[in-house]
Motif scaffolding. Structure first.
Motif, PDB file in Angstrom:
ATOM      1  N   ILE A 125      81.484 -13.468  28.120  1.00  0.00           N
ATOM      2  CA  ILE A 125      82.299 -14.665  27.904  1.00  0.00           C
ATOM      3  C   ILE A 125      81.498 -15.811  27.294  1.00  0.00           C
ATOM      4  N   MET A 126      80.192 -15.828  27.491  1.00  0.00           N
ATOM      5  CA  MET A 126      79.342 -16.874  26.927  1.00  0.00           C
ATOM      6  C   MET A 126      78.059 -16.253  26.405  1.00  0.00           C
ATOM      7  N   PRO A 127      78.128 -15.535  25.296  1.00  0.00           N
ATOM      8  CA  PRO A 127      76.919 -14.902  24.761  1.00  0.00           C
ATOM      9  C   PRO A 127      75.930 -15.936  24.234  1.00  0.00           C
ATOM     10  N   VAL A 128      74.655 -15.665  24.403  1.00  0.00           N
ATOM     11  CA  VAL A 128      73.601 -16.539  23.883  1.00  0.00           C
ATOM     12  C   VAL A 128      72.746 -15.758  22.902  1.00  0.00           C
ATOM     13  N   ARG A 129      72.101 -16.482  22.013  1.00  0.00           N
ATOM     14  CA  ARG A 129      71.178 -15.855  21.064  1.00  0.00           C
ATOM     15  C   ARG A 129      69.814 -15.701  21.723  1.00  0.00           C
ATOM     16  N   LEU A 130      69.282 -14.488  21.693  1.00  0.00           N
ATOM     17  CA  LEU A 130      67.976 -14.220  22.288  1.00  0.00           C
ATOM     18  C   LEU A 130      66.869 -14.373  21.248  1.00  0.00           C
ATOM     19  N   PRO A 131      65.688 -14.877  21.612  1.00  0.00           N
ATOM     20  CA  PRO A 131      65.344 -15.372  22.949  1.00  0.00           C
ATOM     21  C   PRO A 131      66.070 -16.682  23.262  1.00  0.00           C
ATOM     22  N   HIS A 132      66.413 -16.844  24.530  1.00  0.00           N
ATOM     23  CA  HIS A 132      67.195 -18.012  24.946  1.00  0.00           C
ATOM     24  C   HIS A 132      66.380 -18.889  25.882  1.00  0.00           C
ATOM     25  N   THR A 133      66.490 -20.212  25.661  1.00  0.00           N
ATOM     26  CA  THR A 133      65.844 -21.197  26.516  1.00  0.00           C
ATOM     27  C   THR A 133      66.868 -21.751  27.490  1.00  0.00           C
ATOM     28  N   LEU A 134      66.578 -21.683  28.782  1.00  0.00           N
ATOM     29  CA  LEU A 134      67.485 -22.183  29.806  1.00  0.00           C
ATOM     30  C   LEU A 134      67.348 -23.696  29.981  1.00  0.00           C
ATOM     31  N   GLY A 135      68.307 -24.284  30.693  1.00  0.00           N
ATOM     32  CA  GLY A 135      68.207 -25.703  31.046  1.00  0.00           C
ATOM     33  C   GLY A 135      69.369 -26.516  30.512  1.00  0.00           C
ATOM     34  N   LEU A 136      70.463 -26.621  31.292  1.00  0.00           N
ATOM     35  CA  LEU A 136      71.638 -27.369  30.854  1.00  0.00           C
ATOM     36  C   LEU A 136      71.478 -28.869  31.059  1.00  0.00           C
ATOM     37  N   ASP A 137      70.737 -29.259  32.103  1.00  0.00           N
ATOM     38  CA  ASP A 137      70.520 -30.680  32.388  1.00  0.00           C
ATOM     39  C   ASP A 137      69.336 -31.184  31.571  1.00  0.00           C
ATOM     40  N   LEU A 138      69.520 -32.320  30.920  1.00  0.00           N
ATOM     41  CA  LEU A 138      68.456 -32.893  30.100  1.00  0.00           C
ATOM     42  C   LEU A 138      68.199 -34.336  30.488  1.00  0.00           C
ATOM     43  N   ALA A 139      66.923 -34.668  30.671  1.00  0.00           N
ATOM     44  CA  ALA A 139      66.466 -36.050  30.730  1.00  0.00           C
ATOM     45  C   ALA A 139      65.237 -36.140  29.832  1.00  0.00           C
ATOM     46  N   GLY A 140      65.234 -37.105  28.936  1.00  0.00           N
ATOM     47  CA  GLY A 140      64.103 -37.207  28.030  1.00  0.00           C
ATOM     48  C   GLY A 140      64.201 -38.413  27.116  1.00  0.00           C
ATOM     49  N   THR A 141      63.334 -38.427  26.116  1.00  0.00           N
ATOM     50  CA  THR A 141      63.219 -39.558  25.194  1.00  0.00           C
ATOM     51  C   THR A 141      63.505 -39.098  23.769  1.00  0.00           C
ATOM     52  N   VAL A 142      64.370 -39.809  23.076  1.00  0.00           N
ATOM     53  CA  VAL A 142      64.696 -39.480  21.690  1.00  0.00           C
ATOM     54  C   VAL A 142      63.489 -39.780  20.805  1.00  0.00           C
ATOM     55  N   VAL A 143      63.079 -38.756  20.023  1.00  0.00           N
ATOM     56  CA  VAL A 143      61.900 -38.947  19.167  1.00  0.00           C
ATOM     57  C   VAL A 143      62.218 -38.779  17.685  1.00  0.00           C
ATOM     58  N   ALA A 144      63.394 -38.238  17.337  1.00  0.00           N
ATOM     59  CA  ALA A 144      63.747 -38.085  15.922  1.00  0.00           C
ATOM     60  C   ALA A 144      65.256 -37.928  15.793  1.00  0.00           C
ATOM     61  N   HIS A 145      65.767 -38.347  14.636  1.00  0.00           N
ATOM     62  CA  HIS A 145      67.186 -38.210  14.320  1.00  0.00           C
ATOM     63  C   HIS A 145      67.394 -37.152  13.258  1.00  0.00           C
ATOM     64  N   GLY A 146      68.490 -36.412  13.382  1.00  0.00           N
ATOM     65  CA  GLY A 146      68.932 -35.554  12.300  1.00  0.00           C
ATOM     66  C   GLY A 146      69.805 -36.349  11.337  1.00  0.00           C
ATOM     67  N   PRO A 147      70.223 -35.730  10.224  1.00  0.00           N
ATOM     68  CA  PRO A 147      71.068 -36.419   9.253  1.00  0.00           C
ATOM     69  C   PRO A 147      72.363 -36.943   9.881  1.00  0.00           C
ATOM     70  N   GLY A 148      72.692 -38.192   9.537  1.00  0.00           N
ATOM     71  CA  GLY A 148      73.958 -38.769   9.959  1.00  0.00           C
ATOM     72  C   GLY A 148      73.970 -39.376  11.340  1.00  0.00           C
ATOM     73  N   VAL A 149      72.840 -39.375  12.039  1.00  0.00           N
ATOM     74  CA  VAL A 149      72.810 -39.903  13.405  1.00  0.00           C
ATOM     75  C   VAL A 149      72.474 -41.389  13.380  1.00  0.00           C
ATOM     76  N   GLN A 150      73.269 -42.180  14.071  1.00  0.00           N
ATOM     77  CA  GLN A 150      73.031 -43.608  14.186  1.00  0.00           C
ATOM     78  C   GLN A 150      72.411 -43.979  15.539  1.00  0.00           C
ATOM     79  N   GLY A 151      72.696 -43.206  16.548  1.00  0.00           N
ATOM     80  CA  GLY A 151      72.185 -43.504  17.874  1.00  0.00           C
ATOM     81  C   GLY A 151      72.382 -42.292  18.772  1.00  0.00           C
ATOM     82  N   PRO A 152      71.748 -42.257  19.907  1.00  0.00           N
ATOM     83  CA  PRO A 152      70.884 -43.277  20.499  1.00  0.00           C
ATOM     84  C   PRO A 152      69.590 -43.491  19.714  1.00  0.00           C
ATOM     85  N   ALA A 153      69.024 -44.673  19.858  1.00  0.00           N
ATOM     86  CA  ALA A 153      67.869 -45.069  19.062  1.00  0.00           C
ATOM     87  C   ALA A 153      66.643 -44.228  19.392  1.00  0.00           C
ATOM     88  N   ILE A 154      65.774 -44.113  18.422  1.00  0.00           N
ATOM     89  CA  ILE A 154      64.483 -43.475  18.686  1.00  0.00           C
ATOM     90  C   ILE A 154      63.758 -44.300  19.747  1.00  0.00           C
TER      91      ILE A 154
END
Length: 309
Positions: free
Chosen positions: A54-83
């Protein structure tokens, strides 16, 4: 960078703490330096392959649904959250997880982290707090004065359910083992049922208006819960036992948690106001993930376990 991944489904020994390419953010994504992620029971289901149909993942797969961290780079079209912004979020279920030094995340799924707690500790919030919020208010339609039964209050979600229900003005009856009873009581439960020594049916002195089920069980277990709910009341379950309950006089809702930044922002505000407490049992290095999975399988985890790169 270092990451915690599995290349095949299986037991805990398929988990590898290894070198992996540092990802680059695509359109609408940001790159986040991970402060911490948190273990969730669903991580085991992904690892074993129980979710692959029901929820296939691409292997190898990295676990971890909860995220806390610091934004260090933006992809195209991103305005925020700020770096430089400190953020938290519930990552897509089948995408690369936060069990790594860096992860890319859809910018639209992130909110600013609480300002009053350590950034790594904020990884304890997203999945369980959103599960609790949606169970009570979105599916359970909780209002002040109702009696609420929380089945499985000793787990990571249960503590949030008890606190949020109590804050909403409910009378809270919670099931927990003796090992978890003190924490459940501290979260605000009015009554704690020791499920190891009695049944819910025998312990309830009167039916409840709403029951929140957080325990994997059978259709028979669901019927037992329904027997403790008033006609016209509601059972909301985060697990799906199978079975047809359409002939019951109670409303039955089975649901899966989803990311919701409006709700998550409200939850963060409660944390910053000191009105919602985190039950962090352990902070462990990401390299200990296999040991944490084994402890979970052995039934030896309580509260939230953070995994820190």
């Amino acid at each position: 960078m270092k990451a915690l991944r599995f290349h095949e489904y299986g037991d805990v020994d398929v988990l590898r703490y290894e070198e992996a390419p540092t990802p680059r953010p695509g359109p609408g994504e940001v790159l986040v330096a991970v402060a911490a992620t948190a273990f969730n029971p669903v991580d085991r289901w992904f690892r074993t392959g129980a979710m692959k149909e029901i929820m296939p993942v691409r292997l190898p797969h990295t676990l971890g649904l909860d995220l806390a961290g610091t934004v260090v780079a933006h992809g195209p079209g991103v305005q925020g959250p700020a770096i430089g912004a400190e953020v938290i979020g519930f990552l897509p279920m089948t995408g690369p997880g936060a069990g790594a030094e860096y992860v890319t995340a859809p910018a639209e799924l992130l909110v600013l982290a609480p300002a009053t707690i350590a950034l790594a500790d904020a990884a304890a919030i997203p999945v369980p707090a959103l599960t609790a919020w949606q169970a009570l208010f979105e599916h359970g339609n909780l209002v002040a004065g109702q009696r609420v039964l929380v089945n499985g209050a000793g787990g990571g979600v249960g503590g949030f359910v008890v606190q949020l229900a109590k804050r909403a003005g409910a009378e809270v009856i919670a099931t927990a083992s003796p090992r978890s009873a003190h924490a459940v009581d501290a979260a605000g439960a009015d009554h704690v049922i020791d499920y190891t020594s009695t049944t819910i049916t025998d312990a309830l002195d009167a039916p409840v208006d709403l029951a929140i089920n957080l325990v994997i069980g059978t259709a028979k277990d669901t019927v037992a819960l329904l027997d403790g709910i008033v006609p016209g009341g509601t059972l909301v379950s985060a697990t799906q036992p199978g079975g047809d309950f359409s002939d019951r006089p109670q409303r039955v809702v089975f649901f899966s948690v989803r990311s919701d930044t409006t709700q998550l922002t409200q939850i963060v505000d409660l944390v910053d106001l000191g009105r919602l407490q985190l039950d962090i049992k352990a902070r462990r290095p990401l390299s200990d993930t296999a040991q944490v999975h084994q402890l979970s399988e052995d039934g030896a985890l309580r509260g939230r376990t953070l995994l820190i790169p």
